[in-house]
Design an enzyme around this catalytic site. Structure first.
Site, short mmCIF file in Angstrom:
data_model
loop_
_atom_site.label_atom_id
_atom_site.label_comp_id
_atom_site.label_asym_id
_atom_site.label_seq_id
_atom_site.Cartn_x
_atom_site.Cartn_y
_atom_site.Cartn_z
N ASP A 11 -59.71 2.62 24.10
CA ASP A 11 -60.61 3.70 24.41
C ASP A 11 -62.02 3.24 24.01
OD1 ASP A 11 -61.53 6.47 24.85
OD2 ASP A 11 -61.67 6.52 22.66
N ASP A 13 -65.32 5.69 23.27
CA ASP A 13 -66.00 6.55 22.29
C ASP A 13 -65.09 6.88 21.11
OD1 ASP A 13 -68.63 7.14 23.54
OD2 ASP A 13 -67.38 7.95 25.15
#
Length: 218
Positions: A11, A13
């Protein structure tokens, strides 16, 4: 664990970059400007990882499509008002990614960001060349739908049994579970360890660079 995986999908953020506070603040600002109410800070954090439209629908239930579009536009203006730099990466992340590549892992990103948002972040952090492929929520299905993981694995030709997902939110780990791939949770972003453990990660780490110890010694 080094010989167990060929592909590591991150991922963005809250996993590689320390951006959760900024995103939550921008979500709150959008609600204020559009006079839809200011969501609770944790509620704003809870939707990070979803596509921006799904995030707004979750934060502001009952709003019509026109208002959702206004909220998205306001959020985007606020978010892009800040210039991202390499200093926004969590400490040691750039070096970690380089080391993983040197050890033969293929790296990818699966994010709820838009393509425009991710491309800007990759350019401003100088990390784009480190990833084989990236997928964003506005070009495929939003998390926790596993489609973006399936697309990444197909692109690089790696089986799900040889793939590992790294993420800081329940949306990341639920997506990995839906794709039937292994995952590792990070408690430095959107959700605390007790929430992440609901989706049976191999383990939970406090910082992304701890992954190197797990890979080399796990």
């Amino acid at each position: 664990m080094k010989n167990r995986f060929d592909l590591i999908i991150f991922d963005w953020d809250g996993t590689l970059i320390d951006s959760i506070d900024w995103i939550a603040t921008c979500l709150q600002k959008a609600g204020e400007v559009c006079q839809c109410g200011i969501p609770d800070y944790q509620a704003a954090k809870d939707v990070i990882g979803l596509s921006i439209h799904k995030a707004m629908q979750a934060l502001f239930p009952g709003q019509d499509d026109a208002m959702i579009e206004r909220l998205v536009a306001c959020y985007s203006r606020e978010y892009f008002s800040k210039t991202i730099s390499p200093e926004d990466l969590f400490p040691g992340v750039y070096e970690m990614l380089g080391q993983l590549r040197s050890e033969g892992f293929q790296l990818a990103v699966a994010t709820g960001k838009t393509r425009a948002g991710l491309d800007e972040a990759l350019a401003h952090t100088g990390t784009g060349h480190l990833f084989e492929v990236t997928r964003c929520a506005d070009e495929t299905a939003s998390k926790p739908d596993p489609r973006m993981l399936h697309e990444i694995m197909a692109h690089v030709g790696v089986d799900k049994s040889r793939t590992l997902m790294i993420g800081d939110s329940i949306h990341d780990l639920q997506m990995a579970q839906n794709a039937q791939i292994a995952s590792i949770g990070l408690s430095c972003g959107a959700h605390a360890e007790d929430f992440l453990q609901q989706y049976s990660p191999l383990c939970c780490l406090q910082q992304p660079t701890q992954l190197l110890d797990i890979i080399d010694n796990g």
